[in-house]
Design a protein around this motif. Structure first.
Motif, PDB file in Angstrom:
ATOM      1  N   LEU A  18       0.839  -1.196   0.000  1.00 26.12           N
ATOM      2  CA  LEU A  18       0.000   0.000   0.000  1.00 26.12           C
ATOM      3  C   LEU A  18       0.876   1.249   0.000  1.00 26.12           C
ATOM      4  O   LEU A  18       1.890   1.313   0.698  1.00 26.12           O
ATOM      5  CB  LEU A  18      -0.904   0.007   1.239  1.00 26.12           C
ATOM      6  N   HIS A  22      -1.915   4.890  -4.232  1.00 30.45           N
ATOM      7  CA  HIS A  22      -3.184   4.171  -4.404  1.00 30.45           C
ATOM      8  C   HIS A  22      -4.388   5.038  -4.018  1.00 30.45           C
ATOM      9  O   HIS A  22      -5.529   4.586  -4.140  1.00 30.45           O
ATOM     10  CB  HIS A  22      -3.192   2.900  -3.550  1.00 30.45           C
ATOM     11  N   LEU A  26      -8.321   4.018  -4.520  1.00 28.21           N
ATOM     12  CA  LEU A  26      -9.085   3.597  -3.340  1.00 28.21           C
ATOM     13  C   LEU A  26     -10.291   4.507  -3.120  1.00 28.21           C
ATOM     14  O   LEU A  26     -11.367   4.036  -2.731  1.00 28.21           O
ATOM     15  CB  LEU A  26      -8.184   3.564  -2.110  1.00 28.21           C
ATOM     16  N   ILE A  53      -4.698   5.633   4.743  1.00 27.21           N
ATOM     17  CA  ILE A  53      -3.472   5.102   4.149  1.00 27.21           C
ATOM     18  C   ILE A  53      -2.263   5.482   5.000  1.00 27.21           C
ATOM     19  O   ILE A  53      -1.401   4.646   5.295  1.00 27.21           O
ATOM     20  CB  ILE A  53      -3.301   5.604   2.704  1.00 27.21           C
ATOM     21  N   PRO A  67       0.606  -3.316   5.205  1.00 27.21           N
ATOM     22  CA  PRO A  67      -0.627  -3.106   4.451  1.00 27.21           C
ATOM     23  C   PRO A  67      -0.465  -3.327   2.947  1.00 27.21           C
ATOM     24  O   PRO A  67       0.611  -3.111   2.387  1.00 27.21           O
ATOM     25  CB  PRO A  67      -0.962  -1.646   4.752  1.00 27.21           C
ATOM     26  N   ALA A  69      -2.601  -2.997  -1.025  1.00 27.22           N
ATOM     27  CA  ALA A  69      -3.723  -2.674  -1.910  1.00 27.22           C
ATOM     28  C   ALA A  69      -4.092  -3.968  -2.617  1.00 27.22           C
ATOM     29  O   ALA A  69      -3.216  -4.723  -3.051  1.00 27.22           O
ATOM     30  CB  ALA A  69      -3.323  -1.614  -2.923  1.00 27.22           C
ATOM     31  N   THR A  70      -5.380  -4.234  -2.726  1.00 29.84           N
ATOM     32  CA  THR A  70      -5.876  -5.441  -3.390  1.00 29.84           C
ATOM     33  C   THR A  70      -6.224  -5.086  -4.827  1.00 29.84           C
ATOM     34  O   THR A  70      -7.091  -4.229  -5.059  1.00 29.84           O
ATOM     35  CB  THR A  70      -7.110  -5.990  -2.656  1.00 29.84           C
ATOM     36  N   VAL A  78      -7.731  -1.523  -8.708  1.00 31.69           N
ATOM     37  CA  VAL A  78      -7.685  -1.646  -7.252  1.00 31.69           C
ATOM     38  C   VAL A  78      -9.117  -1.866  -6.769  1.00 31.69           C
ATOM     39  O   VAL A  78     -10.024  -1.119  -7.146  1.00 31.69           O
ATOM     40  CB  VAL A  78      -7.081  -0.385  -6.600  1.00 31.69           C
ATOM     41  N   SER A  81      -8.474  -3.208   0.114  1.00 33.50           N
ATOM     42  CA  SER A  81      -7.234  -3.175   0.883  1.00 33.50           C
ATOM     43  C   SER A  81      -7.305  -4.211   1.995  1.00 33.50           C
ATOM     44  O   SER A  81      -8.395  -4.604   2.431  1.00 33.50           O
ATOM     45  CB  SER A  81      -7.029  -1.779   1.476  1.00 33.50           C
ATOM     46  N   ARG A  83      -4.419  -6.083   5.285  1.00 34.16           N
ATOM     47  CA  ARG A  83      -3.085  -5.974   5.883  1.00 34.16           C
ATOM     48  C   ARG A  83      -2.818  -7.075   6.889  1.00 34.16           C
ATOM     49  O   ARG A  83      -3.736  -7.675   7.443  1.00 34.16           O
ATOM     50  CB  ARG A  83      -2.865  -4.614   6.530  1.00 34.16           C
ATOM     51  N   THR A  99      -9.560  -5.542   6.341  1.00 33.93           N
ATOM     52  CA  THR A  99      -9.870  -5.990   4.980  1.00 33.93           C
ATOM     53  C   THR A  99     -11.195  -5.409   4.532  1.00 33.93           C
ATOM     54  O   THR A  99     -12.196  -5.517   5.236  1.00 33.93           O
ATOM     55  CB  THR A  99      -9.951  -7.529   4.928  1.00 33.93           C
TER      56      THR A  99
END
Length: 196
Positions: A18, A22, A26, A53, A67, A69-70, A78, A81, A83, A99
């Motif tokens: 992360l 991002h 996000l 963030i 952490p 970013a998904t 993206v 998120s 972690r 999550t």
């Protein structure tokens, strides 16, 4: 247990470190008020997201979080998120948490594969003996998702947190132990093969 920023990639999901870069992505998917209803803090503005963030990055600098970013691999978008958090090196345990996944990617392989990648890295690379997960007792969707990945429910901590609305949150704790990981891994790989 050495935790350093790392990218974890599968077929559906890439978890990348992360960063403030991002932020715009996000914000585009993460300012939906429904996302934050049952989370202790609220992110409702671009400023809130920047602070969210930064807080994650501060925890990373302190050595208590890592952490991500998904990212949905097929689209490159993206989608949320997650972690590692509450890292306890001495006892070789950590929590997978913070999550969230935007609505269009729920009930897809995204969360399953993200958890698989994080659990595999925790047990097979970091040498964890325990991985914890927790959720609000009112968050049935999250609780069901945690059970679906194979975590064992351990109990409820009553009045565990005060949420952004002032509500007292009961937190339900789950865990997966290193001895359980081979079974959980096999089940997750099967789910991803069948549903992915």
């Amino acid at each position: 247990m050495i935790l350093e920023p790392v990218t974890l990639a599968g077929v559906h999901v890439r978890l990348e470190p992360l960063a403030q870069t991002h932020h715009a992505a996000l914000c585009a998917i993460g300012l939906d008020p429904e996302l934050w209803d049952l989370i202790p803090y609220r992110v409702s503005t671009a400023e809130d997201m920047a602070a969210y963030i930064q807080s994650a990055l501060d925890a990373q600098a302190a050595g208590t979080a890592l952490p991500f970013a998904t990212v949905n691999i097929p689209s490159g978008q993206v989608v949320g998120s997650t972690r590692y958090m509450n890292i306890d090196r001495a006892n070789r345990r950590l929590e997978i948490g913070a999550t969230w996944i935007a609505a269009p990617w729920r009930r897809t392989p995204v969360n399953t594969e993200a958890k698989y990648l994080m659990l595999r890295h925790a047990f097979e690379t970091l040498g964890c003996i325990r991985v914890e997960l927790k959720t609000d007792a009112l968050n049935q969707r999250s609780g069901n998702a945690i059970r679906r990945i194979g975590a064992i429910e351990e109990g409820t901590l009553r009045q565990h947190m005060i949420t952004w609305s002032g509500r007292l949150r009961d937190s339900v704790y789950f865990s997966i132990l290193d001895s359980e990981w081979p079974r959980v891994k096999q089940d997750l790989e099967h789910k991803l093969t069948v549903n992915g």
